[in-house]
Design a protein around this motif. Structure first.
Motif, PDB file in Angstrom:
ATOM      1  N   LEU A 194      -9.560   3.089 -41.945  1.00 20.98           N
ATOM      2  CA  LEU A 194      -9.929   1.677 -42.026  1.00 20.98           C
ATOM      3  C   LEU A 194      -9.814   1.037 -40.652  1.00 20.98           C
ATOM      4  O   LEU A 194      -8.781   1.136 -39.989  1.00 20.98           O
ATOM      5  CB  LEU A 194      -9.029   0.950 -43.029  1.00 20.98           C
ATOM      6  N   GLU A 195     -10.905   0.368 -40.227  1.00 18.57           N
ATOM      7  CA  GLU A 195     -10.922  -0.367 -38.967  1.00 18.57           C
ATOM      8  C   GLU A 195     -11.149  -1.844 -39.284  1.00 18.57           C
ATOM      9  O   GLU A 195     -12.112  -2.201 -39.963  1.00 18.57           O
ATOM     10  CB  GLU A 195     -12.044   0.144 -38.054  1.00 18.57           C
ATOM     11  N   LEU A 196     -10.255  -2.719 -38.797  1.00 17.96           N
ATOM     12  CA  LEU A 196     -10.364  -4.158 -39.035  1.00 17.96           C
ATOM     13  C   LEU A 196     -10.764  -4.845 -37.736  1.00 17.96           C
ATOM     14  O   LEU A 196     -10.227  -4.538 -36.660  1.00 17.96           O
ATOM     15  CB  LEU A 196      -9.034  -4.722 -39.542  1.00 17.96           C
ATOM     16  N   PHE A 197     -11.702  -5.789 -37.838  1.00 16.21           N
ATOM     17  CA  PHE A 197     -12.198  -6.502 -36.666  1.00 16.21           C
ATOM     18  C   PHE A 197     -12.152  -8.002 -36.912  1.00 16.21           C
ATOM     19  O   PHE A 197     -12.408  -8.467 -38.037  1.00 16.21           O
ATOM     20  CB  PHE A 197     -13.631  -6.072 -36.339  1.00 16.21           C
ATOM     21  N   ASP A 198     -11.867  -8.728 -35.860  1.00 14.01           N
ATOM     22  CA  ASP A 198     -11.838 -10.184 -35.939  1.00 14.01           C
ATOM     23  C   ASP A 198     -13.269 -10.727 -35.954  1.00 14.01           C
ATOM     24  O   ASP A 198     -14.150 -10.215 -35.260  1.00 14.01           O
ATOM     25  CB  ASP A 198     -11.068 -10.742 -34.739  1.00 14.01           C
ATOM     26  N   GLY A 199     -13.477 -11.783 -36.752  1.00 16.76           N
ATOM     27  CA  GLY A 199     -14.821 -12.325 -36.910  1.00 16.76           C
ATOM     28  C   GLY A 199     -15.420 -12.874 -35.633  1.00 16.76           C
ATOM     29  O   GLY A 199     -16.588 -12.635 -35.330  1.00 16.76           O
ATOM     30  N   TYR A 200     -14.628 -13.613 -34.858  1.00 12.79           N
ATOM     31  CA  TYR A 200     -15.164 -14.226 -33.629  1.00 12.79           C
ATOM     32  C   TYR A 200     -15.035 -13.294 -32.434  1.00 12.79           C
ATOM     33  O   TYR A 200     -15.998 -13.039 -31.714  1.00 12.79           O
ATOM     34  CB  TYR A 200     -14.440 -15.544 -33.337  1.00 12.79           C
ATOM     35  N   GLU A 201     -13.835 -12.776 -32.243  1.00  6.33           N
ATOM     36  CA  GLU A 201     -13.559 -11.990 -31.039  1.00  6.33           C
ATOM     37  C   GLU A 201     -14.374 -10.708 -30.977  1.00  6.33           C
ATOM     38  O   GLU A 201     -14.804 -10.280 -29.902  1.00  6.33           O
ATOM     39  CB  GLU A 201     -12.065 -11.668 -30.973  1.00  6.33           C
TER      40      GLU A 201
END
Length: 341
Positions: A194-201
């Motif tokens: 699982l890879e999580l990413f920030d919406g804006y950054e």
């Protein structure tokens, strides 16, 4: 039915997904006897009849862009984009649960046989049914895609819920959202990396860097509505070209199956309340894909008086409601309606 740009390929056992191929090569395999075609919930696939020359698997990621009404999924490797999928959210559970509770209370006042009241849920571990249904729908789609493609990574845009001081109505949705995504992340980690990413950054800035545009119309069926962000998430995970090589979008609409109820909400003539609901129609699973001599490939609807109703896969429109069971050839089980966006 939708036109596929890539065909999922399975090993000899028919269960292990290999790297997909183009339709022209899959057709050559079928004609030469090297592979056998079949459908998996409406998707045309091929199963190899001999051992493949190599089983090398490239890293494949599925990008997930969660939304309140529409959600985007994109499956890609570094070289190709295999599938872009836009799904409708499951948004009918809350209303159905409210009606179910009202009818259960009414039955208790009518002195009809009913189950004893359950104990209060443990609020520390309880997840509202509507919230759980939404996140479970995403999980079902991911699990289905993992049956078609050798997915190694799941890339998700991390949703952040913020509280506001004194805003009671705003804050009431904080806990279900946080609990729902925590449940979803824990289940995803059991399936792949699982890879999580920030919406804006991550998502927004990468999309701007690549020069990709996003539509402001959240209900649009275009690639730029939700799938573009899902593609960017997958791109951040496995890399590849900076321009999407496949912008075809498949619309993915979950079928609402009315589960068996004790009886209809309103009594019929004479005060009789007949049973209602169920997921079988004359021996066929509702929602399943079937072939009819007159209507072609369609899906199973309700059943009554020994006949079955058939519906269009593309539009969901009912084609007939008096099809004979002997004229229907069942092809595969199905819980969604696929169509080209």
């Amino acid at each position: 039915m939708f036109k596929q740009k890539d065909v999922p390929v399975f090993d000899i056992d028919g269960k292990t997904p290999l790297m997909p191929t183009i339709p022209a090569r899959a057709n050559r395999w079928v004609k030469s006897g090297k592979a056998t075609p079949f459908r998996k919930k409406g998707v045309w696939c091929v199963r190899l009849n001999q051992k493949p020359s190599a089983r090398f698997l490239q890293p494949v990621a599925v990008g997930v862009d969660p939304g309140s009404r529409r959600e985007g999924f994109s499956v890609k490797s570094a070289k190709r984009t295999f599938l872009n999928l836009q799904s409708h959210s499951v948004d009918w559970v809350k209303e159905a649960e409210e009606v179910s509770s009202q009818m259960r209370r009414a039955r208790r006042f009518r002195k009809t046989p009913c189950r004893s009241p359950k104990k209060n849920h443990d609020r520390g571990a309880f997840l509202p049914p509507s919230t759980k249904a939404r996140w479970q729908a995403k999980l079902r789609i991911i699990k289905f895609l993992m049956q078609l493609y050798p997915i190694s990574h799941i890339a998700v845009e991390d949703i952040k819920a913020t509280t506001r001081k004194g805003a009671r109505r705003w804050n009431v949705s904080f806990s279900p959202l946080e609990c729902g995504k925590s449940y979803f992340y824990a289940e995803c980690r059991k399936l792949a990396i699982l890879e999580l990413f920030d919406g804006y950054e991550h998502t927004y800035q990468t999309r701007q860097f690549l020069g990709l545009k996003k539509s402001k119309n959240k209900l649009s069926k275009d690639f730029t509505a939700h799938c573009v962000d899902a593609w960017v998430l997958a791109y951040l995970t496995v890399g590849g070209g900076s321009i999407p090589d496949n912008q075809n979008v498949i619309e993915f609409i979950p079928l609402r199956l009315h589960r068996r109820q004790l009886h209809r909400f309103q009594p019929a003539k004479g005060g009789v309340r007949v049973p209602y609901g169920g997921t079988m129609s004359m021996g066929f699973k509702r929602g399943g894909i079937a072939r009819h001599a007159k209507y072609g490939v369609c899906y199973i609807g309700g059943g009554s008086k020994g006949r079955v109703s058939l519906h269009s896969i593309d539009t969901g429109k009912r084609l007939c409601q008096n099809a004979k069971p002997e004229d229907i050839k069942f092809l595969s089980y199905n819980s969604w309606r696929w169509c080209a966006a």
